[in-house]
Every structure is written in C-alpha cells, then in structure tokens.
Design an enzyme around this catalytic site. Structure first.
Site, mmCIF file in Angstrom:
data_model
loop_
_atom_site.group_PDB
_atom_site.id
_atom_site.type_symbol
_atom_site.label_atom_id
_atom_site.label_comp_id
_atom_site.label_asym_id
_atom_site.label_seq_id
_atom_site.Cartn_x
_atom_site.Cartn_y
_atom_site.Cartn_z
ATOM 1 N N ASP A 162 7.950 18.837 -7.367
ATOM 2 C CA ASP A 162 8.034 20.098 -6.641
ATOM 3 C C ASP A 162 7.024 20.057 -5.503
ATOM 4 O O ASP A 162 5.816 20.210 -5.718
ATOM 5 C CB ASP A 162 7.745 21.269 -7.585
ATOM 6 C CG ASP A 162 7.910 22.625 -6.897
ATOM 7 O OD1 ASP A 162 8.595 22.676 -5.858
ATOM 8 O OD2 ASP A 162 7.352 23.614 -7.407
ATOM 9 N N PHE A 163 7.514 19.846 -4.292
ATOM 10 C CA PHE A 163 6.636 19.726 -3.136
ATOM 11 C C PHE A 163 6.435 21.076 -2.449
ATOM 12 O O PHE A 163 7.290 21.956 -2.518
ATOM 13 C CB PHE A 163 7.215 18.716 -2.139
ATOM 14 C CG PHE A 163 7.306 17.325 -2.693
ATOM 15 C CD1 PHE A 163 6.204 16.486 -2.684
ATOM 16 C CD2 PHE A 163 8.487 16.861 -3.262
ATOM 17 C CE1 PHE A 163 6.276 15.202 -3.205
ATOM 18 C CE2 PHE A 163 8.578 15.580 -3.781
ATOM 19 C CZ PHE A 163 7.468 14.752 -3.766
ATOM 20 N N HIS A 196 0.830 -1.206 0.000
ATOM 21 C CA HIS A 196 0.000 0.000 0.000
ATOM 22 C C HIS A 196 0.866 1.258 0.000
ATOM 23 O O HIS A 196 1.877 1.324 0.693
ATOM 24 C CB HIS A 196 -0.871 0.055 1.258
ATOM 25 C CG HIS A 196 -2.038 -0.859 1.262
ATOM 26 N ND1 HIS A 196 -1.926 -2.224 1.366
ATOM 27 C CD2 HIS A 196 -3.377 -0.591 1.196
ATOM 28 C CE1 HIS A 196 -3.142 -2.770 1.374
ATOM 29 N NE2 HIS A 196 -4.038 -1.797 1.269
#
Length: 322
Positions: A255-256, A116
């Site tokens: 791009d966080f 997960h």
C-alpha cells in the site's frame, strides 16, 4: 485493595487504552516519507518483512528470499557529490545475530548481477554513504542486461531530474520468483537466494524546496515494472515498462502513499507517466544503437551525442522504446 491503589491502576488502564496499536506508530525517517508500504516491523517475529532503517535508506528485508522486499530513499542534491564508487560488497551485520547473512560470493558465477536497489551513484556525498549501498541487504539477483541498460537509464534519469532542481522519493522492490540471467532461467542462486521475477521502481518528483503539503494529484509519478529476464529487456528503454502504482500494488499486496489523504493517494496510485506530455523537461536514454546511446523526450526526435558533445538526430523509429 486501597482506594489510592485502585485509582492508580485505573489511571494506567486509561493511559494504555489511549496508546495507538504498535503497527500504527509513525516511524520517523525521511526515507519513509511516502509511507511504509508493507508495514514492515523491526521485530524478529517478522523475518520476511523486517524493517531496517539506515541513515541512507530504509528497507523491508526478507530472510527467506535473502534480499529486500523493497528499499526506499530520498534523492536530492544534498546526497550527491564526487565520492568514488566504493565497491565494498559485504554482508549486513545489522541483521539479527542468528540470521544467515548473504555474502558477495553467493552471487559468483550465477549469471546474475549483484544489482543495487538504492544506487551507489545516488549516495556520492561521502564515503560512508556510498559504502552503505554495497551492503548485501541492498542487493538483488538482477539480470545483467536489465541492470546495465534500462534499469541504469532510469537511475540516470532520476539524477538528471535532481540536476533540474527536483527532489525525489523513490521505492524500488521485487516480487515473484524466477528470472533469467546469462546462464539461463533459475529460481534460486546456490539453493539459498531466491531470484525475483519482477523488479519495480516508484518515483515521486517534487520541486527541490517542496514540502509534503505540496504533494497533490498533479505531482508527477513514475512507476516502472521490469521483467527480470535478459532476453526480454535486452537493448530496451525503461519507458516500455511504465505502469501505474495501483498495478504494482495489486501484484505485491503493498500500500503506497498511505501517509496521505485517500483522495491524493488514489490519484497518485492511478497516474500513468507519459514522457510526451509530462511537465518534466528532461530527456532519457532509450536504447543503444551502433554503440551510441539514443535519447528520447517530450521535445520529440531521437538523437545521440557526437564526439563534440552535440546532438545528432537519427531515424525516429530507432527510439521506439514505448
């Protein structure tokens, strides 16, 4: 052309010119509060960066690889309850009709777990929400020793933070090609599903009643980057693989935190989590020794819980997980 028609056409052109370009349209989903790191679009012309927004999480699907580039979700106490794990692994029918839909059997006898990205245990407030985590678009070929140990320890740590009255925004993703399961190294499962080389997780930790305006350069950030290899991660803790968001960005071209001012974004991207000095007051599993899960935290020491539920301290070197 009449003067009135020319006026209408001119007005329309002005209005169209005022519209933002399609890629800049803000997508309304709590799971994308921290941004859309790859600028995924719900458009079949972007099959390897295809945006899917579900009530339980959002993701960027990669048709060529057969799994998500990343999955993002909010984790707070409202998502947690007592619903049993559903285990109803199945294809995701929300994918475009003519796309191949990965089935659970395509992982059979592969030496890799159906791992997960958004955990089942993060969605236990209803049967439907828990079931949603078993869609194959939320699965990756994951080295079993990673899935069942360090990765699982980090998932548990996140839920412990929620129990300590925090709210989390999490992104889990993949990059690279080639992993190692119980049957050795490989690049693909059944010549269809690519095996990722690395699996990362980025966690933003806020007080449970915080708003976006409360996010600043002091906000705790946890970024972890794991090799997807049994022999490397066996019997290790997640602390050993802590990195920075900036490092993950360089490796994934994502791009966080793009939804925030550049000063805040830069600060968050370059923070490295240190369990010894963090403001978070929760210990975490480090490894298993003699059948006991050993814990480590900012309070120091290395311990396990005995049969009576009490802490039993052992040699500190056994928790050398960094």
């Amino acid at each position: 052309m009449s003067r009135s028609l020319a006026y209408v056409i001119g007005l329309l052109l002005i209005l169209v010119g005022c519209l933002p370009p399609p890629n800049s349209v803000k997508i309304n989903s709590t799971h994308l509060t921290m941004g859309n790191p790859s600028n995924a679009q719900a458009n079949v012309s972007s099959p390897n960066n295809y945006l899917i927004i579900k009530p339980q999480y959002a993701l960027s699907y990669n048709r060529s690889k057969g799994y998500a580039n990343w999955v993002s979700w909010e984790l707070s106490k409202s998502w947690l309850g007592s619903v049993d794990r559903q285990n109803d692994f199945r294809p995701d029918e929300s994918l475009p009709q003519n796309w191949h839909k990965v089935t659970p059997n395509e992982y059979s006898n592969s030496g890799f777990d159906r791992g997960h990205l958004c955990p089942s245990a993060d969605r236990t407030n209803s049967t439907a929400n828990n079931s949603s985590t078993f869609l194959m678009t939320n699965m990756i070929p994951q080295a079993p020793e990673l899935n069942r140990e360090a990765w699982a320890y980090l998932e548990e740590f996140c839920r412990e933070l929620v129990a300590q009255k925090h709210k989390l925004f999490i992104t889990a993703g993949t990059y690279g090609t080639g992993g190692e399961g119980t049957k050795g190294a490989t690049n693909k499962l059944n010549d269809k599903i690519e095996v990722p080389a690395r699996i990362y997780k980025i966690i933003v930790v806020l007080p449970e009643n915080a708003t976006l305006n409360d996010i600043n350069s002091d906000t705790p950030i946890i970024a972890v980057d794991f090799p997807n290899k049994n022999s490397v991660v066996q019997n290790t803790g997640w602390i050993r693989f802590v990195t920075t968001v900036a490092d993950i960005e360089r490796k994934t071209d994502n791009d966080f935190f793009a939804n925030f001012p550049s000063s805040v974004q830069n600060a968050l991207q370059n923070k490295r989590f240190d369990y010894r000095s963090t403001s978070l007051n929760v210990d975490t599993k480090c490894r298993v020794h003699n059948g006991n899960a050993l814990y480590i935290g900012k309070s120091g020491g290395c311990y396990y819980f005995n049969s009576k539920g009490n802490k039993t301290y052992v040699d500190r070197e056994l928790c050398d997980c960094q």
